[in-house]
Design an enzyme around this catalytic site. Structure first.
Site, PDB file in Angstrom:
ATOM      1  N   GLY B 171       0.748  -1.247   0.000  1.00 56.37           N
ATOM      2  CA  GLY B 171       0.000   0.000   0.000  1.00 56.37           C
ATOM      3  C   GLY B 171       0.784   1.307   0.000  1.00 56.37           C
ATOM      4  N   GLY B 172       2.085   1.203  -0.182  1.00 50.52           N
ATOM      5  CA  GLY B 172       2.899   2.428  -0.189  1.00 50.52           C
ATOM      6  C   GLY B 172       2.438   3.421  -1.241  1.00 50.52           C
ATOM      7  CE  LYS B 173       5.333   1.963  -6.499  1.00 48.78           C
ATOM      8  NZ  LYS B 173       5.541   0.661  -5.773  1.00 48.78           N
ATOM      9  CG  ASP B 190      -2.126  -7.343  -3.753  1.00 45.35           C
ATOM     10  OD1 ASP B 190      -1.163  -6.612  -4.084  1.00 45.35           O
ATOM     11  OD2 ASP B 190      -2.000  -8.579  -3.580  1.00 45.35           O
ATOM     12  NE  ARG B 195       1.921  -8.717  -1.299  1.00 44.57           N
ATOM     13  CZ  ARG B 195       3.117  -8.203  -1.038  1.00 44.57           C
ATOM     14  NH1 ARG B 195       3.928  -8.801  -0.201  1.00 44.57           N
ATOM     15  NH2 ARG B 195       3.506  -7.078  -1.613  1.00 44.57           N
ATOM     16  CG  ASP B 223      -6.076 -13.128 -11.680  1.00 44.06           C
ATOM     17  OD1 ASP B 223      -5.209 -12.232 -11.864  1.00 44.06           O
ATOM     18  OD2 ASP B 223      -6.073 -14.216 -12.283  1.00 44.06           O
ATOM     19  N   GLY B 224      -5.969  -9.565 -10.869  1.00 45.19           N
ATOM     20  CA  GLY B 224      -5.905  -8.361 -11.697  1.00 45.19           C
ATOM     21  C   GLY B 224      -5.904  -8.631 -13.187  1.00 45.19           C
ATOM     22  CG  ASP B 241       4.078  -1.232  -8.037  1.00 44.26           C
ATOM     23  OD1 ASP B 241       5.117  -1.189  -8.718  1.00 44.26           O
ATOM     24  OD2 ASP B 241       4.078  -1.277  -6.787  1.00 44.26           O
ATOM     25  CB  CYS B 296      10.988  -2.853  -7.128  1.00 46.28           C
ATOM     26  SG  CYS B 296      10.183  -4.311  -6.491  1.00 46.28           S
TER      27      CYS B 296
END
Ligand SMILES: C[S@@+](CC[C@H](N)C(=O)[O-])C[C@H]1O[C@@H](n2cnc3c(N)ncnc32)[C@H](O)[C@@H]1O
Lengths: 271, 370
Positions: B171-173, B190, B195, B223-224, B241, B296
């Site tokens: 959840g940072g973004k 997500d 998570r 499921d994205g 992301d 990342c």
């Protein structure tokens, strides 16, 4: 300034009485080859020292050092660097020099060691012998190599044996470097942190690998000699190929990492 | 015996390093040793200031010697970049004319003035203290890789935008996007239930209840890759992301490591999953909307190649025409804080450096034309 001190010292000569004082006169020191100011200094140090035997020890120290073949200028510098030399008894002096000879230090080497590291004559023989034994028995250096180590890195005799062992094992196991190479690169002149910093930096950059059981690596490691015996700029430019900024940050990060590890170990030791 | 290995012969972290040496040695060439050393050393964090907190954390952090890297860009750089972009516009058929992009790119920083992320200066290795709760129990700042803020800035959200955060946990973004306080509706998703729970806990420690109500925010665990089937042509902005080899993490943590032998299959399938997620994100965007793909990892296979294929397949299978948005103006603005990989033919990438140990973060922005 210095003139003033010189004056008062000249007056001080008459204040001193007794046989030894007569022998250790400014004139006699100058006759031995010391410069005026060196003679002043030696004279002053000895007259300040307490105890009736100080002048006698001073004289024996001077003659012993001259007997090693050192000239007055060197002897003057040594006494300045290491005033404890004045306090050594003549017999002790002879024993210690004899001991260093037994460690394999011949005339040229002996002179060199004493002039670079006069403390070697102050340290008890036992300590030197222990280091020699440690190097031979725990680190498997040859007698010849031990002599070379003492000649090139005499300060080793004042190091803690536990730390020495750690440094040796680090270089032997982690870096995969053999004894001959250690001697050649004068390993024991460097602190563990210096060695570790440079090695870890190369390792994290992918330029150094610990050899496997067969002594093999996928890359060609740089020689210990080329890592240690160069100044930092050369190390960075030629071996690590990195900027000074990177290495600076790296060293600070490592210092923090190692400190944390030590804390951890101390903690484990008490708990 | 002190140095003898008591661990497995090839722990996942070692496998990861071997893999990176082979792949990135070629990909990054002479830059690799420097990036490698940075990856293997302690990373730097940024403190994302929580605007919902009652405490004056900003001045508190500034007193400790930090600065907000987002506002710490001088006007000169802005002007410089506009002209620079005009000249060096890329000619690749994936990229587009750049003149109006530069203007477009200045605006996110207008709207995103609310996003503040503090970092210690270059070369400074001071660590942040953990954030403290204010009198309402909300934490003052969120510690994250400062480079992770860049995809959010690049997403360029505007007042009233409907936004989808397709792979959002932890959840940072999401938190960063919420700081703009200008979103219309935010969909947070997500696929991992555990998570997603963690993400909810994070949001609750940083955001007042009203902002988390159903009117503003929806949290799901779908499921994205299926998003195109759920909600097509809907969002103004979509952040994709994706899961990746998380290079930095894979080098330090053996537990749950994507390079462990048991996860080889999963790792090999990553590029395919990433492609499907990006395509789903593209479908979820309405024409005219924008998509930001980020990872990342330094891996070209998971970065540029995925984007290239997505552009191709969107056109082939869905007749969606995409335009690559140049992010040079953005990276140029933050070059004081981050090291960017030079000469990427597609997207931008923050590469770790010992003096500025952020990243890796790859990002590529797409505009949906049809
Ligand atoms: C890199 S992380 C996201 C980090 C997050 N955006 C942040 O800034 O804190 C990738 C996430 O993708 C999720 N994920 C993996 N497969 C997915 C899928 N098929 N659909 C949606 N999310 C998925 C993982 O559970 C993981 O939390």
């Amino acid at each position: 300034g210095s003139d003033c001190i010189l004056q008062s010292n000249h007056h001080g000569v008459t204040d001193l009485s007794g046989k030894h004082a007569a022998e250790l006169s400014l004139r006699s020191l100058v006759n031995m080859g010391f410069t005026d100011s060196q003679a002043e200094q030696i004279y002053e140090t000895v007259s300040k020292a307490k105890g009736a035997s100080s002048a006698k020890h001073a004289l024996s120290a001077l003659s012993s050092l001259f007997a090693l073949g050192l000239n007055a200028s060197t002897v003057g510098k040594l006494l300045e660097k290491c005033p404890q030399l004045y306090t050594i008894k003549e017999s002790q002096f002879q024993q210690r020099i004899g001991n260093l000879r037994r460690q394999g230090l011949g005339e040229g080497s002996l002179q060199r060691v004493v002039s670079h590291y006069p403390q070697i004559l102050v340290v008890p023989m036992k300590k030197i012998n222990n280091v020699g034994m440690f190097l031979r028995e725990k680190c498997l250096f040859t007698v010849q190599q031990v002599t070379e180590i003492l000649r090139d890195s005499p300060a080793i005799i004042e190091e803690d044996l536990g730390e020495l062992e750690y440094k040796f094992q680090y270089v032997y196991f982690r870096m995969g470097v053999k004894q001959a190479e250690m001697v050649k690169s004068k390993l024991f002149r460097f602190t563990l942190n210096e060695v570790r910093s440079r090695h870890c930096f190369l390792e994290r950059r992918g330029l150094y690998q610990t050899p496997d059981k067969k002594g093999q690596t996928l890359i060609v490691n740089p020689k210990l000699n080329s890592i240690l015996t160069v100044d930092q700029d050369t190390f960075l430019a030629q071996v690590a190929k990195a900027s000074a900024e990177e290495y600076d940050v790296f060293q600070r990060l490592m210092a923090r990492e190692w400190q944390a590890e030590e804390h951890q170990e101390n903690f484990e030791a008490v708990s | 015996e002190k140095w003898a290995a008591t661990r497995a012969k090839y722990p996942p972290t070692t496998l990861a390093l071997q893999h990176f040496d082979a792949a990135y040695g070629i990909q990054l060439g002479h830059l690799w040793p420097s990036v490698r050393a940075a990856l293997l050393c302690e990373r730097k964090y940024g403190a994302l200031v929580n605007n919902f907190s009652d405490d004056d954390v900003l001045s508190d952090l500034q007193d400790q010697g930090c600065r907000d890297f987002i506002s710490d860009t001088d006007l000169e750089v802005h002007l410089e970049q506009i002209s620079a972009v005009g000249v060096e516009g890329e000619s690749s058929d994936l990229s587009t004319k750049t003149s109006d992009i530069s203007h477009q790119q200045l605006s996110p920083l207008q709207i995103s003035r609310n996003i503040k992320c503090l970092v210690f200066p270059r070369g400074d290795i001071t660590r942040f203290k953990p954030a403290k709760p204010d009198k309402f129990g909300l934490l003052g700042y969120y510690l994250m890789d400062a480079a992770s803020v860049l995809p959010c800035l690049a997403l360029d959200v505007q007042e009233g935008h409907n936004v989808l955060d397709l792979c959002a946990a932890p959840g940072g973004k999401t938190l960063t996007l919420l700081q703009t306080q200008c979103l219309g509706f935010l969909c947070v998703n997500d696929s991992s239930i555990s998570r997603t729970l963690r993400l909810k806990r994070v949001l609750h420690s940083y955001t007042p209840k009203p902002f988390l109500s159903g009117d503003n925010l929806r949290i799901t665990s779908f499921d994205g890759t299926k998003w195109g089937e759920i909600e097509r042509d809907t969002f103004d902005r979509v952040l994709v992301d994706v899961p990746c080899t998380t290079d930095r993490h894979s080098l330090v943590e053996d537990d749950n490591n994507i390079f462990s032998r048991s996860r080889t299959g999963e790792r090999r399938r990553l590029p395919q999953l990433q492609l499907e997620l990006l395509l789903a994100g593209i479908e979820a965007t309405h024409p005219g909307g924008e998509i930001l793909y980020s990872t990342c990892t330094l891996s070209q296979t998971q970065n540029q190649s995925v984007v290239e294929q997505a552009i191709h397949l969107a056109q082939e299978n869905h007749s969606i025409h995409l335009q690559v948005v140049d992010l040079k103006p953005l990276t140029h603005m933050f070059r004081k804080t981050f090291h960017f990989a030079p000469n990427l033919h597609l997207g931008e990438m923050v590469i770790p450096h010992l003096a500025a140990n952020f990243g890796p973060i790859y990002m590529c922005k797409l505009k949906r034309l049809t």
